[in-house]
Every structure is written in structure tokens, then in C-alpha cells.
Motif scaffolding. Structure first.
Motif, PDB file in Angstrom:
ATOM      1  N   ASP A  87       0.821  -1.211   0.000  1.00  0.00           N
ATOM      2  CA  ASP A  87       0.000   0.000   0.000  1.00  0.00           C
ATOM      3  C   ASP A  87       0.859   1.267   0.000  1.00  0.00           C
ATOM      4  O   ASP A  87       0.436   2.295  -0.513  1.00  0.00           O
ATOM      5  CB  ASP A  87      -0.927   0.024   1.214  1.00  0.00           C
ATOM      6  N   LEU A  88       2.050   1.216   0.561  1.00  0.00           N
ATOM      7  CA  LEU A  88       2.893   2.410   0.661  1.00  0.00           C
ATOM      8  C   LEU A  88       3.649   2.713  -0.621  1.00  0.00           C
ATOM      9  O   LEU A  88       4.063   3.849  -0.842  1.00  0.00           O
ATOM     10  CB  LEU A  88       3.890   2.242   1.816  1.00  0.00           C
ATOM     11  N   ALA A  89       3.885   1.725  -1.424  1.00  0.00           N
ATOM     12  CA  ALA A  89       4.584   1.854  -2.713  1.00  0.00           C
ATOM     13  C   ALA A  89       5.983   2.438  -2.536  1.00  0.00           C
ATOM     14  O   ALA A  89       6.639   2.193  -1.541  1.00  0.00           O
ATOM     15  CB  ALA A  89       3.744   2.679  -3.674  1.00  0.00           C
ATOM     16  N   ALA A  90       6.435   3.219  -3.495  1.00  0.00           N
ATOM     17  CA  ALA A  90       7.810   3.726  -3.497  1.00  0.00           C
ATOM     18  C   ALA A  90       8.055   4.718  -2.369  1.00  0.00           C
ATOM     19  O   ALA A  90       9.144   4.758  -1.792  1.00  0.00           O
ATOM     20  CB  ALA A  90       8.122   4.376  -4.839  1.00  0.00           C
ATOM     21  N   TYR A  91       7.058   5.549  -2.046  1.00  0.00           N
ATOM     22  CA  TYR A  91       7.227   6.523  -0.970  1.00  0.00           C
ATOM     23  C   TYR A  91       7.547   5.822   0.358  1.00  0.00           C
ATOM     24  O   TYR A  91       8.455   6.229   1.081  1.00  0.00           O
ATOM     25  CB  TYR A  91       5.961   7.373  -0.813  1.00  0.00           C
ATOM     26  N   GLY A  92       6.832   4.778   0.667  1.00  0.00           N
ATOM     27  CA  GLY A  92       7.073   4.040   1.900  1.00  0.00           C
ATOM     28  C   GLY A  92       8.433   3.377   1.911  1.00  0.00           C
ATOM     29  O   GLY A  92       9.110   3.322   2.933  1.00  0.00           O
ATOM     30  N   LEU A  93       8.855   2.884   0.738  1.00  0.00           N
ATOM     31  CA  LEU A  93      10.158   2.239   0.647  1.00  0.00           C
ATOM     32  C   LEU A  93      11.281   3.251   0.888  1.00  0.00           C
ATOM     33  O   LEU A  93      12.228   2.975   1.629  1.00  0.00           O
ATOM     34  CB  LEU A  93      10.313   1.573  -0.719  1.00  0.00           C
ATOM     35  N   VAL A  94      11.158   4.435   0.300  1.00  0.00           N
ATOM     36  CA  VAL A  94      12.173   5.477   0.504  1.00  0.00           C
ATOM     37  C   VAL A  94      12.176   5.948   1.950  1.00  0.00           C
ATOM     38  O   VAL A  94      13.241   6.112   2.563  1.00  0.00           O
ATOM     39  CB  VAL A  94      11.934   6.654  -0.470  1.00  0.00           C
ATOM     40  N   THR A  95      11.003   6.153   2.508  1.00  0.00           N
ATOM     41  CA  THR A  95      10.909   6.598   3.903  1.00  0.00           C
ATOM     42  C   THR A  95      11.536   5.577   4.845  1.00  0.00           C
ATOM     43  O   THR A  95      12.296   5.940   5.750  1.00  0.00           O
ATOM     44  CB  THR A  95       9.432   6.826   4.291  1.00  0.00           C
ATOM     45  N   MET A  96      11.249   4.315   4.636  1.00  0.00           N
ATOM     46  CA  MET A  96      11.821   3.290   5.503  1.00  0.00           C
ATOM     47  C   MET A  96      13.319   3.149   5.271  1.00  0.00           C
ATOM     48  O   MET A  96      14.073   2.879   6.204  1.00  0.00           O
ATOM     49  CB  MET A  96      11.121   1.948   5.287  1.00  0.00           C
ATOM     50  N   GLY A  97      13.774   3.351   4.053  1.00  0.00           N
ATOM     51  CA  GLY A  97      15.212   3.325   3.790  1.00  0.00           C
ATOM     52  C   GLY A  97      15.935   4.430   4.547  1.00  0.00           C
ATOM     53  O   GLY A  97      16.992   4.201   5.144  1.00  0.00           O
ATOM     54  N   VAL A  98      15.364   5.623   4.552  1.00  0.00           N
ATOM     55  CA  VAL A  98      15.962   6.733   5.310  1.00  0.00           C
ATOM     56  C   VAL A  98      15.951   6.410   6.799  1.00  0.00           C
ATOM     57  O   VAL A  98      16.938   6.649   7.510  1.00  0.00           O
ATOM     58  CB  VAL A  98      15.211   8.054   5.013  1.00  0.00           C
ATOM     59  N   PHE A  99      14.852   5.861   7.277  1.00  0.00           N
ATOM     60  CA  PHE A  99      14.768   5.492   8.698  1.00  0.00           C
ATOM     61  C   PHE A  99      15.834   4.461   9.058  1.00  0.00           C
ATOM     62  O   PHE A  99      16.500   4.576  10.090  1.00  0.00           O
ATOM     63  CB  PHE A  99      13.370   4.947   9.006  1.00  0.00           C
ATOM     64  N   LEU A 100      16.011   3.462   8.208  1.00  0.00           N
ATOM     65  CA  LEU A 100      17.026   2.435   8.484  1.00  0.00           C
ATOM     66  C   LEU A 100      18.429   3.019   8.481  1.00  0.00           C
ATOM     67  O   LEU A 100      19.261   2.663   9.321  1.00  0.00           O
ATOM     68  CB  LEU A 100      16.923   1.307   7.465  1.00  0.00           C
ATOM     69  N   ILE A 101      18.702   3.920   7.566  1.00  0.00           N
ATOM     70  CA  ILE A 101      20.025   4.542   7.534  1.00  0.00           C
ATOM     71  C   ILE A 101      20.259   5.361   8.798  1.00  0.00           C
ATOM     72  O   ILE A 101      21.318   5.275   9.418  1.00  0.00           O
ATOM     73  CB  ILE A 101      20.188   5.401   6.260  1.00  0.00           C
TER      74      ILE A 101
END
Length: 157
Positions: A87-101
Motif C-alpha cells: 500500500d505504501l509503494a515507493a514513498y514508503g520504501l524510501v521513507t523506511m530506507g531513510v529510517f534504516l540509515i
């Protein structure tokens, strides 16, 4: 919505508070009072303290505790993300990537400095100097020698 719907919840909350308060009062009134030196002494893993501790806990204990709390919080945020990933698509993936970093880079730094290693302090300190970037002017392998006298600073003309 009427307030009557919340009556069972409020009554249960009142019963819990009343039970806790009455338990403390009953414990104070009915409990035996026979203090001894052994009962008054601090309990530490079954070891009877013979002398007072010479020093406080090192900061390393608290750094490790905070690092694991950060990892626990990270896992708590990762689980809902994985459930709604589509449901989050690319925006969710980028947001979670930033959070993980943001969460994993400091943890990686702690690992590289030896903050979670429990070997002798001297051994850990020797390894730290070779794996971590140091600020200019810090003592170390390529930095300032603390035993050497300071060199005079030349002023620009």
C-alpha cells in the motif's frame, strides 16, 4: 455516544486502583516488621557485598543498553511497515530506507569503535585507533603525541 457505554470500563479502572491501594495498605498493616542487617543490605545477584564499590559503572554499559533499545524500537517500526508494504509503494520504501540509515549508521559506528566489545580496556582501545576516523588534534597513531611538548604556532605575516 453516551457516557453509559464507558461505565464498565470506568468501574473496572476504579476497582484496579482500589485493589492496588488496599494491597499496599494491607501490606503495611499486616506484614511482619523484623528488619535484620541481611534484609536491609542491597541484594546483587546473590553476592553479599563485602566492601563498597570502588567506582561507578562505566559509560559503556549505558551505551550498549541504549543501542539495543534503539534496535528494539527499529524492529517495532519495521513490523507494521512490512505488513503494509504494497500500500505504501515507493514513498514508503524510501521513507523506511531513510529510517534504516538513520538508525543503523550510528549502530555501525558503535560496532566499529568497539563499544559493544567486552575485552580488556587496553585491548579495545588499541583496536579503536585503527578503525575510527579521529578529529584533527586528537591523540593517537597519526594525531598528537600527548608526551611531546607543544610546538609553537607560527603567525602569518
Amino acid at each position: 455516544m453516551a457516557l453509559e457505554q464507558y461505565l464498565p470500563l470506568f468501574s473496572l479502572l476504579a476497582l484496579v486502583i482500589l485493589f492496588a491501594a488496599l494491597s499496599f495498605v494491607a501490606s503495611q498493616l499486616l506484614g511482619p516488621r523484623r528488619p535484620t542487617a541481611a534484609k536491609e543490605a542491597p541484594y546483587e545477584c546473590g553476592i553479599v557485598p563485602e566492601v563498597e564499590p570502588a567506582e561507578r559503572f562505566p559509560v559503556k554499559f549505558y551505551v550498549v543498553a541504549m543501542a539495543f533499545i534503539v534496535l528494539d524500537v527499529e524492529i517495532i517500526f519495521l513490523y507494521p511497515f512490512t505488513v503494509v508494504l504494497k500500500d505504501l509503494a515507493a514513498y514508503g520504501l524510501v521513507t523506511m530506507g531513510v529510517f534504516l540509515i538513520v538508525a543503523l549508521v550510528p549502530f555501525g559506528y558503535l560496532l566499529s569503535t568497539g563499544a559493544v566489545e567486552w575485552g580488556p580496556v587496553r585491548q579495545v582501545a588499541e583496536r579503536v585507533g585503527y578503525r575510527v576516523l579521529r578529529a584533527a588534534g586528537m591523540p593517537g597513531r597519526d594525531g598528537l603525541d600527548p608526551t611531546r611538548p607543544a610546538e609553537p604556532v607560527e603567525e602569518a605575516a
